[in-house]
Design an enzyme around this catalytic site. Structure first.
Site, PDB file in Angstrom:
ATOM      1  N   HIS A  70       0.837  -1.208   0.000  1.00 54.68           N
ATOM      2  CA  HIS A  70       0.000   0.000   0.000  1.00 54.68           C
ATOM      3  C   HIS A  70       0.864   1.248   0.000  1.00 54.68           C
ATOM      4  O   HIS A  70       1.909   1.306   0.654  1.00 54.68           O
ATOM      5  CB  HIS A  70      -0.955   0.017   1.204  1.00 54.68           C
ATOM      6  CG  HIS A  70      -0.273  -0.012   2.554  1.00 54.68           C
ATOM      7  ND1 HIS A  70       0.076   1.131   3.229  1.00 54.68           N
ATOM      8  CD2 HIS A  70       0.103  -1.043   3.337  1.00 54.68           C
ATOM      9  CE1 HIS A  70       0.642   0.810   4.395  1.00 54.68           C
ATOM     10  NE2 HIS A  70       0.676  -0.504   4.482  1.00 54.68           N
ATOM     11  N   ASP A  72      -0.624   4.261   0.748  1.00 52.38           N
ATOM     12  CA  ASP A  72      -1.164   5.213   1.726  1.00 52.38           C
ATOM     13  C   ASP A  72      -0.451   5.065   3.063  1.00 52.38           C
ATOM     14  O   ASP A  72       0.023   3.987   3.425  1.00 52.38           O
ATOM     15  CB  ASP A  72      -2.672   5.047   1.889  1.00 52.38           C
ATOM     16  CG  ASP A  72      -3.094   3.676   2.395  1.00 52.38           C
ATOM     17  OD1 ASP A  72      -2.479   2.675   1.971  1.00 52.38           O
ATOM     18  OD2 ASP A  72      -4.041   3.597   3.204  1.00 52.38           O
ATOM     19  N   ASP A 103       6.515   1.578   6.799  1.00 52.01           N
ATOM     20  CA  ASP A 103       5.149   1.077   6.567  1.00 52.01           C
ATOM     21  C   ASP A 103       4.460   1.886   5.479  1.00 52.01           C
ATOM     22  O   ASP A 103       3.705   2.784   5.766  1.00 52.01           O
ATOM     23  CB  ASP A 103       4.365   1.165   7.882  1.00 52.01           C
ATOM     24  CG  ASP A 103       3.019   0.488   7.820  1.00 52.01           C
ATOM     25  OD1 ASP A 103       2.783  -0.289   6.873  1.00 52.01           O
ATOM     26  OD2 ASP A 103       2.189   0.731   8.714  1.00 52.01           O
ATOM     27  N   GLU A 137      -5.214   0.854   2.609  1.00 52.04           N
ATOM     28  CA  GLU A 137      -4.902  -0.175   3.604  1.00 52.04           C
ATOM     29  C   GLU A 137      -4.958   0.396   5.007  1.00 52.04           C
ATOM     30  O   GLU A 137      -5.410  -0.265   5.934  1.00 52.04           O
ATOM     31  CB  GLU A 137      -3.514  -0.766   3.331  1.00 52.04           C
ATOM     32  CG  GLU A 137      -3.250  -2.092   4.051  1.00 52.04           C
ATOM     33  CD  GLU A 137      -2.753  -1.936   5.483  1.00 52.04           C
ATOM     34  OE1 GLU A 137      -2.790  -2.918   6.239  1.00 52.04           O
ATOM     35  OE2 GLU A 137      -2.308  -0.819   5.854  1.00 52.04           O
ATOM     36  N   GLU A 138      -4.501   1.630   5.162  1.00 55.99           N
ATOM     37  CA  GLU A 138      -4.507   2.264   6.480  1.00 55.99           C
ATOM     38  C   GLU A 138      -5.879   2.824   6.841  1.00 55.99           C
ATOM     39  O   GLU A 138      -6.092   3.252   7.975  1.00 55.99           O
ATOM     40  CB  GLU A 138      -3.463   3.389   6.533  1.00 55.99           C
ATOM     41  CG  GLU A 138      -2.035   2.949   6.294  1.00 55.99           C
ATOM     42  CD  GLU A 138      -1.466   2.100   7.428  1.00 55.99           C
ATOM     43  OE1 GLU A 138      -2.215   1.756   8.347  1.00 55.99           O
ATOM     44  OE2 GLU A 138      -0.263   1.782   7.366  1.00 55.99           O
ATOM     45  N   GLU A 166       4.382  -5.906   4.402  1.00 56.14           N
ATOM     46  CA  GLU A 166       4.170  -5.311   5.722  1.00 56.14           C
ATOM     47  C   GLU A 166       5.419  -5.476   6.587  1.00 56.14           C
ATOM     48  O   GLU A 166       6.132  -6.487   6.481  1.00 56.14           O
ATOM     49  CB  GLU A 166       2.979  -5.978   6.420  1.00 56.14           C
ATOM     50  CG  GLU A 166       1.632  -5.622   5.836  1.00 56.14           C
ATOM     51  CD  GLU A 166       1.241  -4.167   6.049  1.00 56.14           C
ATOM     52  OE1 GLU A 166       1.841  -3.498   6.910  1.00 56.14           O
ATOM     53  OE2 GLU A 166       0.340  -3.696   5.345  1.00 56.14           O
ATOM     54  N   HIS A 352       3.858   3.945  12.424  1.00 55.86           N
ATOM     55  CA  HIS A 352       2.756   4.784  12.910  1.00 55.86           C
ATOM     56  C   HIS A 352       3.213   5.765  13.991  1.00 55.86           C
ATOM     57  O   HIS A 352       2.381   6.438  14.596  1.00 55.86           O
ATOM     58  CB  HIS A 352       1.593   3.930  13.445  1.00 55.86           C
ATOM     59  CG  HIS A 352       0.855   3.182  12.380  1.00 55.86           C
ATOM     60  ND1 HIS A 352      -0.460   2.807  12.514  1.00 55.86           N
ATOM     61  CD2 HIS A 352       1.240   2.725  11.171  1.00 55.86           C
ATOM     62  CE1 HIS A 352      -0.851   2.139  11.438  1.00 55.86           C
ATOM     63  NE2 HIS A 352       0.180   2.083  10.603  1.00 55.86           N
TER      64      HIS A 352
END
Length: 379
Positions: A70, A72, A103, A137-138, A166, A352
């Site tokens: 992903h 995003d 990520d 995805e997020e 991931e 994150h």
């Protein structure tokens, strides 16, 4: 600096510089498609609602090896808390900082460079190589990978092996690969009571008092004991709201948000049945709104696991651990098609977080591992 490292690092920096906060791709996918076009990858943009998705494929025959990921990223949080701007990639002490570094823009860059290197060395490889990239995805994950998979299934395009980028590693690159994930089942529990004055409880019905023993029993319940691949199912209360804010008013209703992370020992329906059985012992006037984030999936030892474990051993000289721990991933949408699915990416210590980073040397190693997996499966 090796060509592989410089190529992967430069592409990671380019991707980080594009502020693709979910569900926006902000040009990342077009950059990837244009980069791989000279290698023979055909681009298919599969956009749904406000979500951008990219299916890239080189070859028309099976087996199909797919890199999935992903573009995003999660929001940055307070910009002043970052030591350098989150969308201005910055290298300090061998680490590349920026939102999405781990990520998972580093993994995507490693996908691309691994595919380039592999095609350059083996232009007549067997089967097909594909990339499935989403910008959802997020976020809610409603119009991303799940929709692309539906499209591929309708076209009878089958993925044989899928490697999701991931950030799976824990203490060092390659120490853990995910060969499955637990299921995730959510519910909003609403309990109705009767508002009243705390001095006259006989004229009211306190929903907190009603549901408290039920929540305690749900939290204490042994849902299962897990198995050789999954830890025991867990139950958590993530939100609990009731009351008017005054200390002299009995609330008229209560709302609780709950989550189950469940193994293959239980089904969604079994969890729902056991939950309502416990609630019915204590509460009468309640409702449950269920939502399933994903079923558990498991990839047993087969060609993909063997190729990945061998590649890590060859490049890093370490033994890797198979694990199903952690949250959900888009692998949950791909596994039900019959594909073998694994997750392998950089260390996840900073994902994150403020000052997210990836080790720049790991980018080169990850690229080499990805290429070696292709060699084991498509030569």
């Amino acid at each position: 600096m090796s060509d592989t490292l410089s190529d992967t690092l430069a592409l990671t920096q380019q991707l980080i510089a594009l502020p693709s906060v979910t569900p926006h791709d902000h040009g990342c996918q077009r950059l990837i498609a244009e980069r791989l076009a000279p290698c023979g990858f055909q681009a298919d943009y599969l956009n749904f609602e406000d979500v951008e998705n990219l299916w890239l494929r080189r070859g028309t025959e099976g087996p199909v090896f797919c890199f999935a990921g992903h573009t995003d990223v999660v929001p940055t949080g307070p910009l002043t808390a970052w030591d350098s701007p989150p969308f201005q990639p910055d290298i300090r002490d061998g680490l590349l900082y920026g939102r999405g570094a781990a990520d998972m823009k580093g993994s995507i860059a490693a996908f691309v460079v691994a595919a380039e290197n592999f095609v350059r060395e083996y232009p007549q490889h067997q089967g097909s190589i594909a990339l499935l990239i989403t910008s959802d995805e997020e976020g809610p994950s409603k119009y991303g990978t799940v929709k692309v998979v539906e499209t591929l299934e309708a076209r009878q395009e089958k993925i044989t092996w899928c490697l999701v980028g991931e950030p799976s590693s824990s203490q060092q690159l390659g120490d853990i690969i995910k060969n499955g994930r637990r299921g995730s089942l959510n519910a909003k529990l609403t309990v109705q009571g009767k508002q009243g004055h705390v001095a006259y409880p006989q004229l009211a019905d306190n929903p907190i008092h009603r549901v408290a023993p039920a929540l305690a029993e749900l939290a204490a319940e042994v849902w299962d004991h897990g198995n050789a691949f999954f830890p025991p199912t867990s139950f958590q209360i993530s939100n609990l709201n009731a009351g008017t804010g005054a200390n002299n008013v009995i609330p008229g209703s209560l709302e609780a948000l709950i989550n189950f992370r469940f193994s293959t020992e239980l089904t969604e329906e079994e969890i729902k049945q056991r939950t309502t059985t416990i609630l019915n012992k204590y509460v009468k006037n309640y409702s449950l709104e269920w939502s399933l984030s994903g079923q558990p999936f498991l990839t047993a030892r087969g060609k993909l696991v063997a190729a990945t474990v061998k590649a890590i051993q060859e490049i890093l000289n370490i033994e890797t651990e198979l694990s199903t721990s952690g949250g959900t991933s888009d692998g949950r949408f791909i596994a039900p098609t019959g594909a073998e699915v694994l997750e392998l990416g950089p260390c996840n210590a900073s994902i994150h977080q403020i000052n997210e980073y990836v080790n720049i040397n790991d980018l080169s190693k990850l690229t080499r591992i990805y290429q070696r997996i292709l060699e084991h499966l498509l030569l």
